[in-house]
Scaffold this motif. Structure first.
Motif, PDB file in Angstrom:
ATOM      1  N   ALA A  34      -6.692   4.852  14.766  1.00 57.08           N
ATOM      2  CA  ALA A  34      -7.325   6.061  14.252  1.00 57.08           C
ATOM      3  C   ALA A  34      -8.219   5.762  13.058  1.00 57.08           C
ATOM      4  CB  ALA A  34      -6.257   7.075  13.862  1.00 57.08           C
ATOM      5  N   GLY A  35      -8.462   4.471  12.812  1.00 63.90           N
ATOM      6  CA  GLY A  35      -9.346   4.081  11.717  1.00 63.90           C
ATOM      7  C   GLY A  35      -8.675   3.997  10.367  1.00 63.90           C
ATOM      8  N   VAL A  36      -7.341   3.931  10.354  1.00 60.32           N
ATOM      9  CA  VAL A  36      -6.596   3.877   9.092  1.00 60.32           C
ATOM     10  C   VAL A  36      -5.774   2.592   9.040  1.00 60.32           C
ATOM     11  CG1 VAL A  36      -4.933   5.033   7.599  1.00 60.32           C
ATOM     12  CG2 VAL A  36      -6.428   6.392   9.084  1.00 60.32           C
ATOM     13  N   ASP A  37      -5.982   1.807   7.995  1.00 60.09           N
ATOM     14  CA  ASP A  37      -5.187   0.598   7.771  1.00 60.09           C
ATOM     15  C   ASP A  37      -4.435   0.799   6.465  1.00 60.09           C
ATOM     16  OD1 ASP A  37      -4.186  -1.924   7.104  1.00 60.09           O
ATOM     17  OD2 ASP A  37      -5.831  -2.970   8.097  1.00 60.09           O
ATOM     18  N   VAL A  38      -3.172   1.174   6.562  1.00 59.53           N
ATOM     19  CA  VAL A  38      -2.405   1.495   5.357  1.00 59.53           C
ATOM     20  C   VAL A  38      -2.207   0.255   4.492  1.00 59.53           C
ATOM     21  CG1 VAL A  38      -0.218   2.410   4.482  1.00 59.53           C
ATOM     22  CG2 VAL A  38      -1.235   3.375   6.550  1.00 59.53           C
ATOM     23  N   LEU A  39      -2.003  -0.902   5.109  1.00 58.54           N
ATOM     24  CA  LEU A  39      -1.790  -2.127   4.336  1.00 58.54           C
ATOM     25  C   LEU A  39      -3.015  -2.479   3.512  1.00 58.54           C
ATOM     26  CD1 LEU A  39       0.119  -4.482   3.702  1.00 58.54           C
ATOM     27  CD2 LEU A  39      -0.855  -5.701   5.667  1.00 58.54           C
ATOM     28  N   ALA A  40      -4.196  -2.309   4.084  1.00 62.65           N
ATOM     29  CA  ALA A  40      -5.437  -2.608   3.370  1.00 62.65           C
ATOM     30  C   ALA A  40      -5.936  -1.424   2.549  1.00 62.65           C
ATOM     31  CB  ALA A  40      -6.511  -3.030   4.364  1.00 62.65           C
ATOM     32  N   GLY A  41      -5.340  -0.270   2.770  1.00 59.86           N
ATOM     33  CA  GLY A  41      -5.777   0.918   2.048  1.00 59.86           C
ATOM     34  C   GLY A  41      -7.074   1.505   2.570  1.00 59.86           C
ATOM     35  N   VAL A  42      -7.427   1.203   3.813  1.00 62.05           N
ATOM     36  CA  VAL A  42      -8.688   1.638   4.400  1.00 62.05           C
ATOM     37  C   VAL A  42      -8.497   2.949   5.161  1.00 62.05           C
ATOM     38  CG1 VAL A  42     -10.486   1.070   6.090  1.00 62.05           C
ATOM     39  CG2 VAL A  42      -9.556  -0.711   4.592  1.00 62.05           C
ATOM     40  N   GLY A  43      -9.352   3.914   4.884  1.00 66.44           N
ATOM     41  CA  GLY A  43      -9.345   5.168   5.625  1.00 66.44           C
ATOM     42  C   GLY A  43      -8.325   6.183   5.172  1.00 66.44           C
ATOM     43  N   LEU A  44      -7.567   5.893   4.116  1.00 62.68           N
ATOM     44  CA  LEU A  44      -6.495   6.791   3.713  1.00 62.68           C
ATOM     45  C   LEU A  44      -7.011   8.082   3.081  1.00 62.68           C
ATOM     46  CD1 LEU A  44      -3.758   4.406   2.267  1.00 62.68           C
ATOM     47  CD2 LEU A  44      -3.540   5.965   4.205  1.00 62.68           C
ATOM     48  N   GLU A  45      -8.104   7.995   2.336  1.00 62.05           N
ATOM     49  CA  GLU A  45      -8.597   9.180   1.627  1.00 62.05           C
ATOM     50  C   GLU A  45      -8.876  10.325   2.596  1.00 62.05           C
ATOM     51  OE1 GLU A  45     -12.254  10.603  -1.324  1.00 62.05           O
ATOM     52  OE2 GLU A  45     -12.030   8.477  -0.786  1.00 62.05           O
ATOM     53  N   SER A  46      -9.632  10.035   3.638  1.00 61.09           N
ATOM     54  CA  SER A  46      -9.961  11.089   4.596  1.00 61.09           C
ATOM     55  C   SER A  46      -8.758  11.444   5.467  1.00 61.09           C
ATOM     56  CB  SER A  46     -11.137  10.657   5.478  1.00 61.09           C
ATOM     57  OG  SER A  46     -10.829   9.461   6.183  1.00 61.09           O
ATOM     58  N   ALA A  47      -7.909  10.445   5.763  1.00 65.11           N
ATOM     59  CA  ALA A  47      -6.762  10.686   6.641  1.00 65.11           C
ATOM     60  C   ALA A  47      -5.732  11.597   5.987  1.00 65.11           C
ATOM     61  CB  ALA A  47      -6.116   9.372   7.036  1.00 65.11           C
ATOM     62  N   LEU A  48      -5.608  11.560   4.663  1.00 67.67           N
ATOM     63  CA  LEU A  48      -4.596  12.353   3.969  1.00 67.67           C
ATOM     64  C   LEU A  48      -5.120  13.693   3.480  1.00 67.67           C
ATOM     65  CD1 LEU A  48      -2.811   9.595   1.837  1.00 67.67           C
ATOM     66  CD2 LEU A  48      -2.018  10.651   3.954  1.00 67.67           C
ATOM     67  N   ARG A  49      -6.419  13.874   3.531  1.00 64.26           N
ATOM     68  CA  ARG A  49      -7.008  15.091   2.971  1.00 64.26           C
ATOM     69  C   ARG A  49      -6.449  16.338   3.661  1.00 64.26           C
ATOM     70  NH1 ARG A  49     -12.212  13.928   3.626  1.00 64.26           N
ATOM     71  NH2 ARG A  49     -12.196  12.736   1.667  1.00 64.26           N
TER      72      ARG A  49
END
Length: 249
Positions: A34-49
């Protein structure tokens, strides 16, 4: 509610997604697909909004304490940072019963995760559960020397994964309250016998000698240190009932 699930494509995560949807919640799965890499911290901002809560059921396949601790502390830090930035107000983490009584290997990583959650400033709930019923299948695959499979000695009280998923979603539906009551299956089992029963059910009839794992963690497995305490909530079906419902292969 709108619930974000970290690790939602995994063994327990898939159950959490199903339960949340059945209870009428909007679900967003935090995964690389889904475009989110929690380990790298990528995509979290939009995913958690806009999410109301985050359920963290991420996992890593390792018995190395350092690798496990690095994984869980980094993923937890990234999730908490994303929640602070977006104002997502409740962080629910799944841990393991007895993790503080056997802080070795993978369990050391889970204990480090708990420390990271409790030290953060995002309201939190931690649920400790015992091993799932399919732990026998996992160990059958891992505890092998060539064609020989070993039956590992461990006192355990396994629980159906669906029960844990239901409890996690229930916790997300309520305000954060710190350590939740531990959850475990209905009765104590011996892992070696679980592994043998699983093998027979799936047509593996070879000799499976019982062994105890070496070191401090092996002693903890055999001693009962990883069993639930008297105040744990006992839920669900037995291992035998679960196994009888599994397709034979």
């Amino acid at each position: 509610m709108d619930i974000a699930i970290a690790g939602g494509t995994g063994v327990i995560g898939s159950h959490v997604v199903r339960v949340a949807q059945e209870r009428g919640h909007a679900v967003r799965v935090l995964s690389r697909g889904a475009g989110v890499d929690v380990l790298a911290g990528v995509g979290l901002e939009s995913a958690l909004r806009g999410a109301d809560a985050v359920i963290d059921v991420l996992s890593i396949t390792t018995t190395d304490a350092k690798k496990a601790a690095e994984f869980f502390t980094r993923t937890t830090a990234n999730l908490l940072a994303g929640q602070r930035q977006d104002g997502t107000g409740h962080h629910i983490a799944l841990s393991i019963v007895g993790v503080d009584r056997a802080p070795y290997g993978y369990y050391a990583g889970k204990l480090a995760q708990e420390d990271a959650v409790t030290a953060g400033d995002v309201p939190w709930t931690i649920l400790r559960a015992t091993q799932f019923h399919d732990f026998a299948a996992q160990m059958h695959s891992r505890a092998a020397v060539g064609p020989l499979h070993l039956a590992v000695r461990m006192r355990t009280q396994p629980i159906d994964a669906g029960e844990v998923a239901t409890r996690l979603v229930e916790l997300a539906e309520h305000p954060a309250h710190g350590r939740a009551r531990d959850i475990a299956g209905p009765r104590e089992e011996e892992l070696a016998e679980m592994m043998r029963a699983w093998a027979r059910h799936h047509g593996h009839d070879g000799w499976m000698p019982r062994i105890g794992l070496p070191g401090a963690f092996g002693r903890a497995m055999r001693s009962g240190a990883l069993l639930p305490q008297d105040d744990a909530d006992l839920k669900g079906i037995t291992f035998a009932e679960w196994l009888s419902a599994q397709p034979e292969r």
